[in-house]
Design an enzyme around this catalytic site. Structure first.
Site, PDB file in Angstrom:
ATOM      1  N   ARG A  63       0.857  -1.172   0.000  1.00 17.52           N
ATOM      2  CA  ARG A  63       0.000   0.000   0.000  1.00 17.52           C
ATOM      3  C   ARG A  63       0.902   1.233   0.000  1.00 17.52           C
ATOM      4  O   ARG A  63       1.791   1.360   0.831  1.00 17.52           O
ATOM      5  CB  ARG A  63      -0.859   0.011   1.261  1.00 17.52           C
ATOM      6  CG  ARG A  63      -1.668   1.279   1.342  1.00 17.52           C
ATOM      7  CD  ARG A  63      -2.355   1.413   2.678  1.00 17.52           C
ATOM      8  NE  ARG A  63      -3.149   2.622   2.676  1.00 17.52           N
ATOM      9  CZ  ARG A  63      -3.391   3.336   3.769  1.00 17.52           C
ATOM     10  NH1 ARG A  63      -2.905   2.962   4.930  1.00 17.52           N
ATOM     11  NH2 ARG A  63      -4.130   4.411   3.685  1.00 17.52           N
ATOM     12  N   GLU A 104      -9.296  -3.867   2.178  1.00 23.25           N
ATOM     13  CA  GLU A 104      -8.233  -3.250   1.375  1.00 23.25           C
ATOM     14  C   GLU A 104      -7.141  -4.252   1.028  1.00 23.25           C
ATOM     15  O   GLU A 104      -6.563  -4.183  -0.048  1.00 23.25           O
ATOM     16  CB  GLU A 104      -7.668  -2.039   2.140  1.00 23.25           C
ATOM     17  CG  GLU A 104      -8.675  -0.895   2.176  1.00 23.25           C
ATOM     18  CD  GLU A 104      -8.348   0.182   3.208  1.00 23.25           C
ATOM     19  OE1 GLU A 104      -8.732   0.001   4.377  1.00 23.25           O
ATOM     20  OE2 GLU A 104      -7.739   1.191   2.842  1.00 23.25           O
ATOM     21  N   MET A 121     -16.485   6.181  18.273  1.00 23.29           N
ATOM     22  CA  MET A 121     -17.935   6.315  18.173  1.00 23.29           C
ATOM     23  C   MET A 121     -18.666   5.450  19.199  1.00 23.29           C
ATOM     24  O   MET A 121     -19.768   5.784  19.634  1.00 23.29           O
ATOM     25  CB  MET A 121     -18.372   5.985  16.745  1.00 23.29           C
ATOM     26  CG  MET A 121     -19.754   6.442  16.384  1.00 23.29           C
ATOM     27  SD  MET A 121     -20.036   8.214  16.657  1.00 23.29           S
ATOM     28  CE  MET A 121     -19.512   8.923  15.095  1.00 23.29           C
ATOM     29  N   ARG A 122     -18.061   4.347  19.626  1.00 21.40           N
ATOM     30  CA  ARG A 122     -18.698   3.517  20.661  1.00 21.40           C
ATOM     31  C   ARG A 122     -18.822   4.287  21.969  1.00 21.40           C
ATOM     32  O   ARG A 122     -19.862   4.272  22.626  1.00 21.40           O
ATOM     33  CB  ARG A 122     -17.865   2.245  20.920  1.00 21.40           C
ATOM     34  CG  ARG A 122     -18.009   1.213  19.831  1.00 21.40           C
ATOM     35  CD  ARG A 122     -16.913   0.185  19.918  1.00 21.40           C
ATOM     36  NE  ARG A 122     -15.626   0.777  19.524  1.00 21.40           N
ATOM     37  CZ  ARG A 122     -14.587   0.093  19.098  1.00 21.40           C
ATOM     38  NH1 ARG A 122     -14.640  -1.198  19.040  1.00 21.40           N
ATOM     39  NH2 ARG A 122     -13.481   0.707  18.740  1.00 21.40           N
ATOM     40  N   VAL A 163     -16.896   2.664  11.677  1.00 20.07           N
ATOM     41  CA  VAL A 163     -18.166   3.291  12.048  1.00 20.07           C
ATOM     42  C   VAL A 163     -19.278   2.872  11.079  1.00 20.07           C
ATOM     43  O   VAL A 163     -20.372   2.481  11.490  1.00 20.07           O
ATOM     44  CB  VAL A 163     -18.027   4.830  12.077  1.00 20.07           C
ATOM     45  CG1 VAL A 163     -19.377   5.482  12.359  1.00 20.07           C
ATOM     46  CG2 VAL A 163     -16.979   5.263  13.093  1.00 20.07           C
ATOM     47  N   HIS A 181     -16.866   5.881   3.510  1.00 16.77           N
ATOM     48  CA  HIS A 181     -15.846   5.140   4.271  1.00 16.77           C
ATOM     49  C   HIS A 181     -15.668   5.875   5.595  1.00 16.77           C
ATOM     50  O   HIS A 181     -15.069   6.951   5.646  1.00 16.77           O
ATOM     51  CB  HIS A 181     -14.531   5.104   3.474  1.00 16.77           C
ATOM     52  CG  HIS A 181     -13.407   4.451   4.213  1.00 16.77           C
ATOM     53  ND1 HIS A 181     -12.877   3.226   3.859  1.00 16.77           N
ATOM     54  CD2 HIS A 181     -12.694   4.846   5.302  1.00 16.77           C
ATOM     55  CE1 HIS A 181     -11.902   2.895   4.696  1.00 16.77           C
ATOM     56  NE2 HIS A 181     -11.772   3.878   5.585  1.00 16.77           N
ATOM     57  N   LEU A 182     -16.224   5.305   6.667  1.00 11.10           N
ATOM     58  CA  LEU A 182     -16.227   5.981   7.967  1.00 11.10           C
ATOM     59  C   LEU A 182     -15.412   5.186   8.974  1.00 11.10           C
ATOM     60  O   LEU A 182     -15.941   4.336   9.691  1.00 11.10           O
ATOM     61  CB  LEU A 182     -17.676   6.152   8.468  1.00 11.10           C
ATOM     62  CG  LEU A 182     -18.686   6.725   7.452  1.00 11.10           C
ATOM     63  CD1 LEU A 182     -20.090   6.760   8.055  1.00 11.10           C
ATOM     64  CD2 LEU A 182     -18.264   8.116   6.993  1.00 11.10           C
ATOM     65  N   ARG A 239      -9.619  14.568  12.910  1.00 12.07           N
ATOM     66  CA  ARG A 239      -9.434  15.617  11.894  1.00 12.07           C
ATOM     67  C   ARG A 239     -10.729  16.399  11.690  1.00 12.07           C
ATOM     68  O   ARG A 239     -11.814  15.813  11.706  1.00 12.07           O
ATOM     69  CB  ARG A 239      -9.021  15.008  10.560  1.00 12.07           C
ATOM     70  CG  ARG A 239      -7.633  14.409  10.569  1.00 12.07           C
ATOM     71  CD  ARG A 239      -7.258  13.867   9.181  1.00 12.07           C
ATOM     72  NE  ARG A 239      -6.450  12.681   9.328  1.00 12.07           N
ATOM     73  CZ  ARG A 239      -6.586  11.580   8.597  1.00 12.07           C
ATOM     74  NH1 ARG A 239      -7.489  11.510   7.636  1.00 12.07           N
ATOM     75  NH2 ARG A 239      -5.820  10.539   8.820  1.00 12.07           N
ATOM     76  N   ASN A 264     -11.513   5.748  11.373  1.00 13.07           N
ATOM     77  CA  ASN A 264     -10.935   6.851  12.125  1.00 13.07           C
ATOM     78  C   ASN A 264     -10.721   8.024  11.181  1.00 13.07           C
ATOM     79  O   ASN A 264     -11.081   9.153  11.478  1.00 13.07           O
ATOM     80  CB  ASN A 264      -9.627   6.390  12.757  1.00 13.07           C
ATOM     81  CG  ASN A 264      -9.470   6.992  14.132  1.00 13.07           C
ATOM     82  OD1 ASN A 264     -10.146   7.949  14.504  1.00 13.07           O
ATOM     83  ND2 ASN A 264      -8.568   6.438  14.901  1.00 13.07           N
ATOM     84  N   GLY A 265     -10.150   7.739  10.001  1.00 17.59           N
ATOM     85  CA  GLY A 265     -10.229   8.685   8.895  1.00 17.59           C
ATOM     86  C   GLY A 265     -11.547   8.427   8.179  1.00 17.59           C
ATOM     87  O   GLY A 265     -12.066   7.316   8.242  1.00 17.59           O
ATOM     88  N   HIS A 304      -7.966   6.765   0.514  1.00 15.58           N
ATOM     89  CA  HIS A 304      -8.818   5.591   0.769  1.00 15.58           C
ATOM     90  C   HIS A 304      -9.299   4.958  -0.536  1.00 15.58           C
ATOM     91  O   HIS A 304     -10.308   4.246  -0.546  1.00 15.58           O
ATOM     92  CB  HIS A 304     -10.101   5.952   1.572  1.00 15.58           C
ATOM     93  CG  HIS A 304      -9.876   6.324   2.999  1.00 15.58           C
ATOM     94  ND1 HIS A 304     -10.649   7.277   3.635  1.00 15.58           N
ATOM     95  CD2 HIS A 304      -9.002   5.878   3.922  1.00 15.58           C
ATOM     96  CE1 HIS A 304     -10.254   7.402   4.898  1.00 15.58           C
ATOM     97  NE2 HIS A 304      -9.254   6.567   5.090  1.00 15.58           N
TER      98      HIS A 304
HETATM   99  P1  ADP Z   1      -8.980   2.999  10.672  1.00 14.77           P
HETATM  100  O1  ADP Z   1      -9.362   4.240   9.940  1.00 14.77           O
HETATM  101  O2  ADP Z   1      -7.989   3.243  11.761  1.00 14.77           O
HETATM  102  O3  ADP Z   1      -8.665   1.811   9.774  1.00 14.77           O
HETATM  103  P2  ADP Z   1     -11.432   1.579  11.353  1.00 14.77           P
HETATM  104  O4  ADP Z   1     -12.039   1.513  10.017  1.00 14.77           O
HETATM  105  O5  ADP Z   1     -11.004   0.316  12.007  1.00 14.77           O
HETATM  106  O6  ADP Z   1     -10.281   2.642  11.467  1.00 14.77           O
HETATM  107  O7  ADP Z   1     -12.483   2.317  12.315  1.00 14.77           O
HETATM  108  C1  ADP Z   1     -12.161   2.583  13.646  1.00 14.77           C
HETATM  109  C2  ADP Z   1     -13.339   3.288  14.313  1.00 14.77           C
HETATM  110  O8  ADP Z   1     -14.540   2.508  14.142  1.00 14.77           O
HETATM  111  C3  ADP Z   1     -13.206   3.426  15.824  1.00 14.77           C
HETATM  112  O9  ADP Z   1     -12.496   4.595  16.171  1.00 14.77           O
HETATM  113  C4  ADP Z   1     -14.640   3.486  16.275  1.00 14.77           C
HETATM  114  O10 ADP Z   1     -15.052   4.843  16.329  1.00 14.77           O
HETATM  115  C5  ADP Z   1     -15.427   2.819  15.188  1.00 14.77           C
HETATM  116  N1  ADP Z   1     -16.102   1.584  15.640  1.00 14.77           N
HETATM  117  C6  ADP Z   1     -15.590   0.345  15.731  1.00 14.77           C
HETATM  118  N2  ADP Z   1     -16.510  -0.520  16.207  1.00 14.77           N
HETATM  119  C7  ADP Z   1     -17.638   0.210  16.422  1.00 14.77           C
HETATM  120  C8  ADP Z   1     -18.953  -0.086  16.920  1.00 14.77           C
HETATM  121  N3  ADP Z   1     -19.287  -1.313  17.299  1.00 14.77           N
HETATM  122  N4  ADP Z   1     -19.833   0.934  16.997  1.00 14.77           N
HETATM  123  C9  ADP Z   1     -19.497   2.184  16.623  1.00 14.77           C
HETATM  124  N5  ADP Z   1     -18.298   2.524  16.145  1.00 14.77           N
HETATM  125  C10 ADP Z   1     -17.372   1.553  16.058  1.00 14.77           C
END
Ligand code: ADP
Length: 383
Positions: free
Chosen positions: A75, A368, A267-268, A315, A192-193, A225, A195-196, A164
């Site tokens: 990547r 990915e 988000m949790r 998310v 795509h939700l 961000r 951390n980014g 992404h």
């Molecule tokens: P990255 O961008 O680091 O690859 P991910 O796609 O793994 O991140 O997403 C991470 C985010 O997903 C966490 O910060 C959290 O906010 C969210 N997340 C993970 N599991 C849950 C859940 N069960 N409910 C709500 N949000 C969640």
């Protein structure tokens, strides 16, 4: 023995993730992560981290010298305007990726080290770079250009690139598959939700608009961000707020978004706090979702006809509350969620829209690594 395996390496700023994927049967004989690079208690640098990965694979009889290995897929975050396809790495390619470091100072250096180390360990093995920006190379000029002085913009390579892309490519194609259609036939908004976070508008398999820009800072509200802000915020904070440019850079990238609004970027945790009536958590959620809805509306206008909206990443895949709030009251756009389907927890791609919804709403887990392996294998086998 035919070589059917691809080692996917994702050398990030502080971690190296790897997966070994067998393209013959889709199995994944090995996967892992080396974290905390450069931190106390962790390995010193990326070269050492790659050494750990090589050792872990070798210890399981799956080392880089294995005859089943067809290629390594890397990547790479920034491909600039030059790299719009997966690319076989040679010295010239590596030098060109190096030239792009100013555009992605946190990411490209780690990606380059990953490539160098893997090449040194197995010089005869094809190394393929798969760029995060590549899928967005089809965005038309009227969408990627910022409305600033053209000469200045061109002199400094200032334009929207988007990131992404590997995820947007995978998810938009998987969404077409879920609808039982060819990607060329469908228009999809991908959200795509993680951390980014980023949104894209994909028409017939080609990306036509995306929310991240020159860097991954633009667009949606993210974990830390800000996403979109008036650029004059930067002038104001440096001229009258006593902050340096680096201070504002750190503010917008690391102390903004959900974290900046309520002190949590997960988000949790925000959901738990909202359930207890926490007002700042509720505000962070509301700002996050409002931005998402604006992008859904804008991308509906960009596409004209939307067949599906796909939610993906941490998310998007796991938060029924975000999906519900992001699509609520959008019946006029043909978007209707099914509350029961949306609330079901599952790990597979699925529809969560009502039967009567004109626009399909889907949850599609991103992958990915699979996409990087697919593109890498296709390049080295000519298929
Ligand atoms: P990255 O961008 O680091 O690859 P991910 O796609 O793994 O991140 O997403 C991470 C985010 O997903 C966490 O910060 C959290 O906010 C969210 N997340 C993970 N599991 C849950 C859940 N069960 N409910 C709500 N949000 C969640």
């Amino acid at each position: 023995m035919t070589a059917t395996r691809v080692l996917v390496l994702n050398s990030g700023s502080s971690s190296v993730k790897y997966q070994l994927i067998d393209m013959a049967d889709g199995s994944r004989p090995a996967a892992g992560i080396v974290e905390h690079i450069g931190e106390r208690g962790g390995v010193a640098d990326h070269a050492e981290a790659l050494g750990v990965v090589a050792d872990e694979l070798a210890a399981r009889g799956l080392g880089l010298d294995s005859p089943e290995l067809a290629a390594v897929g890397h990547r790479v975050v920034h491909g600039g305007t030059r790299f719009t396809e997966p690319t076989l790495v040679d010295d010239a390619v590596l030098a060109a990726v190096e030239e792009l470091v100013p555009l992605a100072p946190l990411h490209n250096p780690a990606n380059i080290t990953g490539i160098r180390v893997a090449r040194a360990l197995r010089p005869d093995l094809p190394q393929v770079a798969v760029f995060d920006t590549a899928f967005h190379s089809t965005v038309p000029e009227h969408a990627y250009r910022y409305a600033i002085d053209r000469e200045t913009a061109d002199a400094h390579q200032v334009r929207r690139y988007g990131f992404h892309g590997t995820s947007h490519a995978y998810v938009s194609r998987a969404t077409a598959g879920l609808l039982g259609k060819d990607p060329a036939e469908v228009n999809v908004i991908v959200l795509h939700l993680g951390n980014g976070a980023s949104a894209s508008a994909v028409r017939g398999g080609r990306c036509v608009e995306t929310s991240m820009g020159l860097t991954p800072l633009e667009g949606l509200v993210m974990g830390t961000r800000s996403g979109d802000v008036d650029p004059a915020v930067v002038f104001h904070l440096t001229r009258t707020g006593g902050m340096s440019v680096d201070d504002v850079d750190a503010l917008l990238n690391k102390r903004s978004g959900l974290l900046g609004l309520c002190g949590d970027n997960d988000m949790r945790e925000i959901g738990r706090r909202m359930a207890e009536g926490d007002e700042s958590a509720q505000l962070a959620f509301d700002v996050y979702v409002h931005r998402l809805r604006k992008y859904v509306g804008a991308y509906t206008a960009v596409l004209g006809r939307v067949d599906a909206i796909a939610f993906t990443a941490g998310v998007g895949e796991n938060s029924p509350a975000v999906r519900e709030a992001a699509t609520r009251g959008l019946e006029a756009l043909g978007i209707e969620l099914d509350g029961v389907r949306n609330a079901v927890r599952a790990s597979s791609a699925r529809l969560v829209s009502a039967k009567s919804s004109k626009v399909a709403v889907a949850v599609v887990p991103t992958d990915e690594e699979q996409e990087i392996a697919r593109q890498t294998y296709a390049l080295v086998t000519g298929r």
